[in-house]
Design an enzyme around this catalytic site. Structure first.
Site, mmCIF file in Angstrom:
data_model
loop_
_atom_site.group_PDB
_atom_site.id
_atom_site.type_symbol
_atom_site.label_atom_id
_atom_site.label_comp_id
_atom_site.label_asym_id
_atom_site.label_seq_id
_atom_site.Cartn_x
_atom_site.Cartn_y
_atom_site.Cartn_z
ATOM 1 N N GLU A 1 -9.144 4.504 -2.230
ATOM 2 C CA GLU A 1 -8.497 5.753 -2.405
ATOM 3 C C GLU A 1 -7.776 5.870 -3.693
ATOM 4 O OE1 GLU A 1 -3.999 7.495 -1.477
ATOM 5 O OE2 GLU A 1 -4.970 6.399 0.175
ATOM 6 N N ARG B 1 -2.824 10.470 -9.985
ATOM 7 C CA ARG B 1 -1.382 10.245 -10.667
ATOM 8 C C ARG B 1 -1.831 10.239 -12.236
ATOM 9 N NH1 ARG B 1 1.630 6.030 -7.182
ATOM 10 N NH2 ARG B 1 1.307 6.830 -5.106
ATOM 11 N N LYS C 1 -1.215 9.758 7.632
ATOM 12 C CA LYS C 1 -0.727 8.755 6.644
ATOM 13 C C LYS C 1 0.875 8.604 7.169
ATOM 14 C CE LYS C 1 0.186 7.948 1.880
ATOM 15 N NZ LYS C 1 -0.282 8.290 0.361
#
Length: 213
Positions: free
Chosen positions: A48, A52, A136
């Site tokens: 993953e 960012r 999640k």
């Protein structure tokens, strides 16, 4: 939205592929392919990449093109635009830290499997009503950790989770032992100093240990 959930009895789903999903922050796109190959070598063929940094989308593209043996996803999806950009870059699944109606619609529109983020029982119920069963749980440790997941497992048995946020090699086994946890997400497998040094053997060793959890 049926493409985002897999009924019980069919497999594998995102939560069933590996015990630990490496959550990776890349600042240098040249590290993308080597880190993906190191994870595969260590037995964790899932990554993953968090959106960012400016390098993230190109990193997704490179891994999707050059490391077909790994399942590459994009995380920290916080806007509808990011969902589309990640899908266009070649992401094979999406992960968000939270969920809003517009964000859920955008992730659903990509046709990709996704793990929307939840931190409360009401958010879990909302996602179940919308057709999601896999979620999640974030930030896991700050939101009640194993105690929260244990408490919701009986009243809301249909929901399954990938806890992320504060997960470490020390507490990961406790999470993985819970009946409603399929995997955990962790960043310890790709520490910043290892990435900066290009120490791919260390990454592979950390992945190997995580795969054995």
């Amino acid at each position: 939205m049926s493409e985002n959930t897999t009924p019980a009895g069919t497999a594998p789903t995102l939560l069933d592929r590996v015990p630990v999903v490496p959550v990776v922050v890349l600042h240098d796109v040249e590290h993308a392919v080597p880190v993906a190959r190191a994870l595969v070598a260590g037995g964790l063929p899932v990554i993953e990449l968090t959106l960012r940094t400016p390098a993230a989308l190109e990193a997704v593209e490179r891994i999707a093109a050059e490391v077909p043996e790994i399942l590459v996803g994009a995380g920290t999806i916080v806007s509808p635009r990011q969902a589309k950009e990640a899908a266009d870059a070649g992401a094979q699944f999406l992960v968000s830290p939270g969920s809003t109606p517009s964000l859920l619609a955008a992730m659903d529109d990509t046709g990709l499997p996704s793990l929307p983020g939840v931190a409360t029982v009401s958010e879990v119920l909302d996602l179940l009503e919308r057709g999601w069963q896999e979620m999640k749980f974030f930030p896991a440790e700050a939101s009640g950790g194993q105690g929260f997941l244990r408490a919701v497992s009986s009243p809301v048995p249909a929901a399954r989770f990938c806890p992320t946020g504060g997960i470490s090699p020390d507490n990961a086994p406790g999470y993985l032992a819970l009946p409603n946890v399929g995997c955990v997400g962790g960043s310890w497998i790709t520490p910043a100093d290892a990435l900066e040094a290009g120490d791919w053997d260390r990454v592979a060793d950390l992945a190997r240990a995580a795969a054995a959890l």
